[in-house]
Design a protein around this motif. Structure first.
Motif, PDB file in Angstrom:
ATOM      1  N   ALA A   1      -0.441  -6.012  25.296  1.00 31.62           N
ATOM      2  CA  ALA A   1      -0.019  -5.766  26.672  1.00 31.62           C
ATOM      3  C   ALA A   1      -0.770  -4.619  27.328  1.00 31.62           C
ATOM      4  N   GLU A   2      -1.103  -3.574  26.548  1.00 32.80           N
ATOM      5  CA  GLU A   2      -1.624  -2.343  27.140  1.00 32.80           C
ATOM      6  C   GLU A   2      -3.099  -2.086  26.881  1.00 32.80           C
ATOM      7  N   GLY A   3      -3.703  -2.834  25.966  1.00 32.50           N
ATOM      8  CA  GLY A   3      -5.114  -2.603  25.682  1.00 32.50           C
ATOM      9  C   GLY A   3      -5.314  -1.560  24.598  1.00 32.50           C
ATOM     10  N   PRO A   4      -6.540  -1.069  24.405  1.00 27.69           N
ATOM     11  CA  PRO A   4      -6.852  -0.142  23.311  1.00 27.69           C
ATOM     12  C   PRO A   4      -6.017   1.136  23.373  1.00 27.69           C
ATOM     13  N   LEU A   5      -5.448   1.529  22.217  1.00 29.39           N
ATOM     14  CA  LEU A   5      -4.566   2.697  22.146  1.00 29.39           C
ATOM     15  C   LEU A   5      -4.788   3.449  20.837  1.00 29.39           C
ATOM     16  N   THR A   6      -4.530   4.746  20.854  1.00 30.31           N
ATOM     17  CA  THR A   6      -4.476   5.519  19.623  1.00 30.31           C
ATOM     18  C   THR A   6      -3.087   5.371  19.004  1.00 30.31           C
ATOM     19  N   ALA A   7      -2.942   5.843  17.768  1.00 34.04           N
ATOM     20  CA  ALA A   7      -1.621   5.804  17.138  1.00 34.04           C
ATOM     21  C   ALA A   7      -0.626   6.655  17.909  1.00 34.04           C
ATOM     22  N   THR A   8      -1.081   7.770  18.452  1.00 36.29           N
ATOM     23  CA  THR A   8      -0.214   8.616  19.268  1.00 36.29           C
ATOM     24  C   THR A   8       0.290   7.857  20.481  1.00 36.29           C
ATOM     25  N   GLU A   9      -0.592   7.136  21.142  1.00 42.46           N
ATOM     26  CA  GLU A   9      -0.224   6.371  22.326  1.00 42.46           C
ATOM     27  C   GLU A   9       0.665   5.182  21.983  1.00 42.46           C
TER      28      GLU A   9
ATOM     29  N   TRP B   1       0.811  -1.211   0.000  1.00 39.63           N
ATOM     30  CA  TRP B   1       0.000   0.000   0.000  1.00 39.63           C
ATOM     31  C   TRP B   1       0.852   1.271   0.000  1.00 39.63           C
ATOM     32  N   HIS B   2       1.918   1.245  -0.813  1.00 38.10           N
ATOM     33  CA  HIS B   2       2.742   2.434  -1.025  1.00 38.10           C
ATOM     34  C   HIS B   2       3.552   2.853   0.209  1.00 38.10           C
ATOM     35  N   HIS B   3       3.537   2.060   1.248  1.00 41.31           N
ATOM     36  CA  HIS B   3       4.283   2.390   2.460  1.00 41.31           C
ATOM     37  C   HIS B   3       5.299   1.282   2.745  1.00 41.31           C
ATOM     38  N   ASP B   4       6.554   1.648   2.899  1.00 40.67           N
ATOM     39  CA  ASP B   4       7.542   0.685   3.374  1.00 40.67           C
ATOM     40  C   ASP B   4       7.453   0.589   4.888  1.00 40.67           C
ATOM     41  N   LEU B   5       7.727  -0.593   5.408  1.00 40.15           N
ATOM     42  CA  LEU B   5       7.609  -0.804   6.850  1.00 40.15           C
ATOM     43  C   LEU B   5       8.861  -1.512   7.355  1.00 40.15           C
ATOM     44  N   PRO B   6       9.607  -0.893   8.264  1.00 38.89           N
ATOM     45  CA  PRO B   6      10.808  -1.544   8.794  1.00 38.89           C
ATOM     46  C   PRO B   6      10.474  -2.872   9.470  1.00 38.89           C
ATOM     47  N   ALA B   7      11.404  -3.779   9.419  1.00 41.31           N
ATOM     48  CA  ALA B   7      11.212  -5.102  10.023  1.00 41.31           C
ATOM     49  C   ALA B   7      10.949  -4.971  11.517  1.00 41.31           C
ATOM     50  N   GLY B   8       9.991  -5.743  11.994  1.00 41.58           N
ATOM     51  CA  GLY B   8       9.716  -5.834  13.422  1.00 41.58           C
ATOM     52  C   GLY B   8       8.714  -4.842  13.956  1.00 41.58           C
ATOM     53  N   VAL B   9       8.411  -3.783  13.188  1.00 39.85           N
ATOM     54  CA  VAL B   9       7.504  -2.749  13.704  1.00 39.85           C
ATOM     55  C   VAL B   9       6.090  -3.283  13.831  1.00 39.85           C
ATOM     56  N   TYR B  10       5.639  -4.031  12.841  1.00 39.77           N
ATOM     57  CA  TYR B  10       4.281  -4.592  12.880  1.00 39.77           C
ATOM     58  C   TYR B  10       4.111  -5.461  14.123  1.00 39.77           C
ATOM     59  N   GLU B  11       5.049  -6.355  14.347  1.00 32.77           N
ATOM     60  CA  GLU B  11       4.970  -7.254  15.500  1.00 32.77           C
ATOM     61  C   GLU B  11       5.012  -6.478  16.823  1.00 32.77           C
ATOM     62  N   LYS B  12       5.787  -5.395  16.856  1.00 37.68           N
ATOM     63  CA  LYS B  12       5.876  -4.587  18.067  1.00 37.68           C
ATOM     64  C   LYS B  12       4.545  -3.915  18.391  1.00 37.68           C
ATOM     65  N   VAL B  13       3.863  -3.420  17.373  1.00 40.26           N
ATOM     66  CA  VAL B  13       2.562  -2.777  17.573  1.00 40.26           C
ATOM     67  C   VAL B  13       1.552  -3.785  18.119  1.00 40.26           C
ATOM     68  N   ILE B  14       1.533  -4.971  17.550  1.00 36.67           N
ATOM     69  CA  ILE B  14       0.598  -6.002  18.013  1.00 36.67           C
ATOM     70  C   ILE B  14       0.899  -6.357  19.470  1.00 36.67           C
ATOM     71  N   ALA B  15       2.169  -6.490  19.794  1.00 28.26           N
ATOM     72  CA  ALA B  15       2.558  -6.839  21.164  1.00 28.26           C
ATOM     73  C   ALA B  15       2.166  -5.736  22.142  1.00 28.26           C
ATOM     74  N   GLN B  16       2.319  -4.480  21.734  1.00 25.64           N
ATOM     75  CA  GLN B  16       1.969  -3.367  22.623  1.00 25.64           C
ATOM     76  C   GLN B  16       0.464  -3.322  22.876  1.00 25.64           C
ATOM     77  N   LEU B  17      -0.332  -3.519  21.839  1.00 28.97           N
ATOM     78  CA  LEU B  17      -1.783  -3.563  22.021  1.00 28.97           C
ATOM     79  C   LEU B  17      -2.188  -4.724  22.924  1.00 28.97           C
TER      80      LEU B  17
END
Length: 406
Positions: free
Chosen positions: A150-158, A132-148
């Motif tokens: 662990a911490e519950g619902p979050l905004t992109a800012t959070e 979708w026209h966006h490059d994504l560094p390795a590991g970032v996707y998995e980190k976001v899933i792990a943070q959600l």
């Protein structure tokens, strides 16, 4: 840069297709118009008991938009059908108790949670086109899933920040990752907070009996085309394709299995299909109450410009993105619905407790009273105690409008 939806969107479906079955019913243009209004909840008794959630279920999708003039579009849609339901109650009805989710349908839309399985075809399509026209560094996707997790619902800012500090679409890697997870269905937008998406894991946000992608594409499309037909009452092939933004050939593939009835509408130059329940309601011939109200430009009654022109002989165009000197009806012109017809429009603004009609267009004197009524009701709903008129398409209507509003 394109949004995920517009990147996946094909040109609006034409009505040139394999010839449909022979029409079983012939409708007049007035009958088709009444069927469309009734299906959209704008003709007949209001279903106050079902409330906002009932409106969402019957429409199948309520479009979201960032513009807030009188109110945001997803608030205006139930207001048009139910009257002055509290704005806090609207938000609570959408976002509490796992009744809905946000996803790509006609555009970014609030959808009934029971429709989750039927968007599996779109989630699969997104997974088949991962960048979708966006490059994504390795590991970032998995980190976001792990943070959600662990911490519950979050905004992109959070989650770590939505922007890189550049232009509008200069998303941070975190924002790219969480939006990709949303498209794939691993993450769900469960509410808007200060207009920011709030993300949560689908496994927490979607009831377990609905959390699956088991349905094949054909069954997803059959359900969505049938739902679009029910929400519109009567529709051409292009109308059916546009409602949830599917392709014309996808409509062709499933139309025979939707249960929709082939019909002919006098004055329409394309074949059409109608919901059998809508045909039955029209044939009952009951006298029903028409709603007088202002409509969001993104209301599903009018969001499809060719359909609006065909049914109401009304040219509808959102001019928010038109340069100011070229605007005809104003930044956020809201059509006026009364007596089952679209008879004018107003571009509203709010100044303190005054609702300002910056640009008001009417056909003639007989539409003054319904416009005044709609303006008074809208002003009261948003907490205004006065209405001021700035410009009117027919200057001779200024005095009667002012008197009607007094």
């Amino acid at each position: 840069m394109t949004t995920p939806l517009s990147a996946s969107r094909v040109a609006r479906a034409t009505d040139a297709a394999t010839p449909p079955a022979r029409p079983e019913v012939t409708l007049s243009a007035d009958e088709a118009r009444r069927i469309a209004l009734r299906a959209q909840g704008l003709l007949g008794a209001r279903d106050q008991r079902a409330g906002v959630r009932g409106v969402l279920r019957s429409l199948g999708a309520v479009q979201l938009d960032t513009i807030s003039v009188l109110a945001r579009s997803h608030e205006l849609v139930p207001y048009a059908r139910l009257g002055a339901v509290g704005r806090d109650a609207v938000e609570a009805a959408y976002w509490t108790e796992r009744h809905s989710f946000e996803y790509w349908s006609h555009a970014a839309c609030i959808l009934p949670v029971e429709e989750w399985p039927h968007f599996a075809f779109r989630r699969r399509a997104y997974r088949d086109r991962p960048q979708w026209h966006h490059d994504l560094p390795a590991g970032v996707y998995e980190k976001v899933i792990a943070q959600l997790r662990a911490e519950g619902p979050l905004t992109a800012t959070e989650l770590g920040g939505a922007k890189n500090g550049g232009e509008w679409w200069d998303w941070s890697a975190t924002k790219i990752a969480v939006e990709r997870a949303l498209m794939y269905g691993e993450v769900v937008c469960t509410e808007r907070r200060g207009w920011k998406r709030v993300y949560d894991l689908a496994e927490r946000a979607i009831p377990g009996d609905l959390l699956h992608d088991d349905l094949p594409d054909a069954e997803c499309l059959r359900r969505l085309v049938a739902q679009a037909g029910a929400a519109m009452g009567v529709a051409t092939r292009a109308d059916l394709a546009d409602y949830h933004r599917v392709r014309n050939e996808q409509v062709d593939a499933v139309i025979a299995s939707t249960g929709l009835t082939p019909v002919e509408v006098k004055g329409w130059d394309k074949p059409a299909w109608a919901d059998p329940a809508a045909l039955a309601a029209e044939s009952a011939g009951r006298r029903e109450r028409h709603r007088t109200t202002l409509l969001s430009p993104f209301d599903s009654l009018v969001w499809d410009r060719p359909r609006t022109q065909r049914i109401f002989d009304f040219t509808h165009r959102l001019e928010a993105y038109v340069p100011r000197p070229k605007r005809i009806h104003g930044y956020f012109a809201m059509p006026l619905l009364t007596g089952g017809k679209l008879v004018g429009r107003v571009d509203p603004a709010r100044e303190g407790t005054t609702l300002v009609a910056r640009q008001l267009s009417l056909r003639g004197a007989k539409d003054v009273a319904p416009m005044a009524r709609a303006l008074r009701e809208a002003a009261e709903w948003v907490g205004c105690d006065a209405v001021r008129i700035e410009r009117v398409s027919h200057p001779d209507l200024v005095a009667p409008l002012t008197a009607a509003l007094a």
